[in-house]
Write a protein that holds these residues in place. Sequence first.
Motif, PDB file in Angstrom:
ATOM      1  N   PRO A   1       4.918   0.548  -0.824  1.00 36.63           N
ATOM      2  CA  PRO A   1       3.951  -0.548  -0.855  1.00 36.63           C
ATOM      3  C   PRO A   1       4.665  -1.898  -0.922  1.00 36.63           C
ATOM      4  O   PRO A   1       5.845  -1.957  -1.281  1.00 36.63           O
ATOM      5  CB  PRO A   1       3.155  -0.284  -2.130  1.00 36.63           C
ATOM      6  N   PRO A   2       3.964  -2.970  -0.603  1.00 38.43           N
ATOM      7  CA  PRO A   2       4.578  -4.302  -0.700  1.00 38.43           C
ATOM      8  C   PRO A   2       5.024  -4.596  -2.129  1.00 38.43           C
ATOM      9  O   PRO A   2       4.399  -4.163  -3.087  1.00 38.43           O
ATOM     10  CB  PRO A   2       3.462  -5.252  -0.289  1.00 38.43           C
ATOM     11  N   GLY A   3       6.119  -5.330  -2.259  1.00 40.36           N
ATOM     12  CA  GLY A   3       6.616  -5.730  -3.571  1.00 40.36           C
ATOM     13  C   GLY A   3       5.854  -6.928  -4.090  1.00 40.36           C
ATOM     14  O   GLY A   3       4.854  -7.354  -3.508  1.00 40.36           O
ATOM     15  N   ASN A   4       6.308  -7.481  -5.181  1.00 37.56           N
ATOM     16  CA  ASN A   4       5.676  -8.671  -5.747  1.00 37.56           C
ATOM     17  C   ASN A   4       6.069  -9.873  -4.898  1.00 37.56           C
ATOM     18  O   ASN A   4       7.217 -10.284  -4.896  1.00 37.56           O
ATOM     19  CB  ASN A   4       6.116  -8.885  -7.191  1.00 37.56           C
ATOM     20  N   ASP A   5       5.106 -10.423  -4.192  1.00 36.07           N
ATOM     21  CA  ASP A   5       5.348 -11.571  -3.328  1.00 36.07           C
ATOM     22  C   ASP A   5       5.349 -12.838  -4.174  1.00 36.07           C
ATOM     23  O   ASP A   5       4.349 -13.161  -4.816  1.00 36.07           O
ATOM     24  CB  ASP A   5       4.251 -11.634  -2.263  1.00 36.07           C
ATOM     25  N   PRO A   6       6.475 -13.573  -4.214  1.00 38.26           N
ATOM     26  CA  PRO A   6       6.514 -14.782  -5.016  1.00 38.26           C
ATOM     27  C   PRO A   6       5.625 -15.895  -4.456  1.00 38.26           C
ATOM     28  O   PRO A   6       5.275 -16.825  -5.160  1.00 38.26           O
ATOM     29  CB  PRO A   6       7.986 -15.201  -4.978  1.00 38.26           C
ATOM     30  N   ASN A   7       5.249 -15.772  -3.187  1.00 32.24           N
ATOM     31  CA  ASN A   7       4.357 -16.764  -2.550  1.00 32.24           C
ATOM     32  C   ASN A   7       3.182 -16.039  -1.882  1.00 32.24           C
ATOM     33  O   ASN A   7       3.106 -15.968  -0.657  1.00 32.24           O
ATOM     34  CB  ASN A   7       5.129 -17.570  -1.501  1.00 32.24           C
ATOM     35  N   PRO A   8       2.246 -15.516  -2.676  1.00 34.35           N
ATOM     36  CA  PRO A   8       1.130 -14.785  -2.073  1.00 34.35           C
ATOM     37  C   PRO A   8       0.238 -15.729  -1.262  1.00 34.35           C
ATOM     38  O   PRO A   8       0.217 -16.938  -1.501  1.00 34.35           O
ATOM     39  CB  PRO A   8       0.386 -14.220  -3.270  1.00 34.35           C
ATOM     40  N   PRO A   9      -0.522 -15.183  -0.307  1.00 29.80           N
ATOM     41  CA  PRO A   9      -1.408 -16.033   0.485  1.00 29.80           C
ATOM     42  C   PRO A   9      -2.468 -16.682  -0.402  1.00 29.80           C
ATOM     43  O   PRO A   9      -2.933 -16.085  -1.367  1.00 29.80           O
ATOM     44  CB  PRO A   9      -2.045 -15.081   1.494  1.00 29.80           C
ATOM     45  N   ARG A  10      -2.830 -17.909  -0.073  1.00 32.08           N
ATOM     46  CA  ARG A  10      -3.796 -18.641  -0.884  1.00 32.08           C
ATOM     47  C   ARG A  10      -5.227 -18.463  -0.413  1.00 32.08           C
ATOM     48  O   ARG A  10      -6.149 -18.692  -1.174  1.00 32.08           O
ATOM     49  CB  ARG A  10      -3.468 -20.138  -0.885  1.00 32.08           C
ATOM     50  N   ASP A  11      -5.384 -18.072   0.848  1.00 27.34           N
ATOM     51  CA  ASP A  11      -6.751 -17.949   1.358  1.00 27.34           C
ATOM     52  C   ASP A  11      -7.454 -16.751   0.728  1.00 27.34           C
ATOM     53  O   ASP A  11      -6.872 -15.748   0.405  1.00 27.34           O
ATOM     54  CB  ASP A  11      -6.760 -17.827   2.876  1.00 27.34           C
ATOM     55  N   ARG A  12      -8.732 -16.905   0.501  1.00 27.76           N
ATOM     56  CA  ARG A  12      -9.558 -15.855  -0.090  1.00 27.76           C
ATOM     57  C   ARG A  12     -10.633 -15.493   0.911  1.00 27.76           C
ATOM     58  O   ARG A  12     -11.613 -16.216   1.055  1.00 27.76           O
ATOM     59  CB  ARG A  12     -10.202 -16.323  -1.384  1.00 27.76           C
TER      60      ARG A  12
ATOM     61  N   VAL B   1      12.774  -2.367   2.273  1.00 30.60           N
ATOM     62  CA  VAL B   1      11.400  -2.278   2.786  1.00 30.60           C
ATOM     63  C   VAL B   1      10.428  -2.965   1.833  1.00 30.60           C
ATOM     64  O   VAL B   1       9.526  -3.694   2.262  1.00 30.60           O
ATOM     65  CB  VAL B   1      11.009  -0.808   3.039  1.00 30.60           C
ATOM     66  N   ARG B   2      10.601  -2.762   0.527  1.00 32.10           N
ATOM     67  CA  ARG B   2       9.719  -3.402  -0.459  1.00 32.10           C
ATOM     68  C   ARG B   2       9.817  -4.919  -0.355  1.00 32.10           C
ATOM     69  O   ARG B   2       8.813  -5.626  -0.355  1.00 32.10           O
ATOM     70  CB  ARG B   2      10.093  -2.942  -1.868  1.00 32.10           C
ATOM     71  N   ASN B   3      11.042  -5.444  -0.241  1.00 28.14           N
ATOM     72  CA  ASN B   3      11.247  -6.895  -0.137  1.00 28.14           C
ATOM     73  C   ASN B   3      10.711  -7.463   1.171  1.00 28.14           C
ATOM     74  O   ASN B   3      10.368  -8.646   1.234  1.00 28.14           O
ATOM     75  CB  ASN B   3      12.731  -7.241  -0.268  1.00 28.14           C
ATOM     76  N   ALA B   4      10.626  -6.635   2.206  1.00 29.13           N
ATOM     77  CA  ALA B   4      10.135  -7.087   3.507  1.00 29.13           C
ATOM     78  C   ALA B   4       8.612  -6.996   3.610  1.00 29.13           C
ATOM     79  O   ALA B   4       8.048  -7.347   4.641  1.00 29.13           O
ATOM     80  CB  ALA B   4      10.791  -6.269   4.619  1.00 29.13           C
ATOM     81  N   GLY B   5       7.953  -6.493   2.582  1.00 32.32           N
ATOM     82  CA  GLY B   5       6.496  -6.442   2.611  1.00 32.32           C
ATOM     83  C   GLY B   5       5.925  -5.048   2.767  1.00 32.32           C
ATOM     84  O   GLY B   5       4.752  -4.884   3.062  1.00 32.32           O
TER      85      GLY B   5
ATOM     86  N   THR C   1       6.865  -0.285  12.249  1.00 36.02           N
ATOM     87  CA  THR C   1       6.919  -1.731  12.115  1.00 36.02           C
ATOM     88  C   THR C   1       8.371  -2.176  11.961  1.00 36.02           C
ATOM     89  O   THR C   1       9.264  -1.363  11.758  1.00 36.02           O
ATOM     90  CB  THR C   1       6.133  -2.208  10.875  1.00 36.02           C
ATOM     91  N   LYS C   2       8.578  -3.471  12.026  1.00 38.79           N
ATOM     92  CA  LYS C   2       9.935  -4.006  11.873  1.00 38.79           C
ATOM     93  C   LYS C   2      10.467  -3.788  10.464  1.00 38.79           C
ATOM     94  O   LYS C   2      11.657  -3.872  10.227  1.00 38.79           O
ATOM     95  CB  LYS C   2       9.964  -5.480  12.232  1.00 38.79           C
ATOM     96  N   ASN C   3       9.584  -3.475   9.510  1.00 37.79           N
ATOM     97  CA  ASN C   3      10.002  -3.248   8.135  1.00 37.79           C
ATOM     98  C   ASN C   3      10.492  -1.829   7.883  1.00 37.79           C
ATOM     99  O   ASN C   3      11.035  -1.545   6.827  1.00 37.79           O
ATOM    100  CB  ASN C   3       8.857  -3.547   7.166  1.00 37.79           C
ATOM    101  N   ASP C   4      10.271  -0.903   8.813  1.00 32.53           N
ATOM    102  CA  ASP C   4      10.685   0.481   8.618  1.00 32.53           C
ATOM    103  C   ASP C   4      12.202   0.596   8.600  1.00 32.53           C
ATOM    104  O   ASP C   4      12.903  -0.193   9.235  1.00 32.53           O
ATOM    105  CB  ASP C   4      10.132   1.373   9.732  1.00 32.53           C
TER     106      ASP C   4
END
Length: 80
Positions: free
Chosen positions: A68-79, A44-48, A2-5
């Motif tokens: 793994p993904p880091g703590n996203d300050p704006n997580p998705p709202r959809d459930r 990589v953590r900051n990129a997801g 992925t582009k995050n690698d």
Amino acid sequence: MTKNDRHVVPRRGGGWDVRAPGASRASAHTRTQAEATDRAREIVRNAGGGEVRIHGRDGRLRDSDTVPPGNDPNPPRDRK
């Protein structure tokens, strides 16, 4: 891949680079492999999340680490 690698690779003039696959420029440059590995994990953590691939002095792949993904300050709202 992925582009995050990121790849931790030796630099010709000395030190270590953190590079994205196919990138012409390094994301970071450090003096030691350990510093480069830590920086790559942070990027990589900051990129997801993604893979950090660590190469030896000979350029051959010697280790890989899934971040793994880091703590996203704006997580998705959809459930879903």
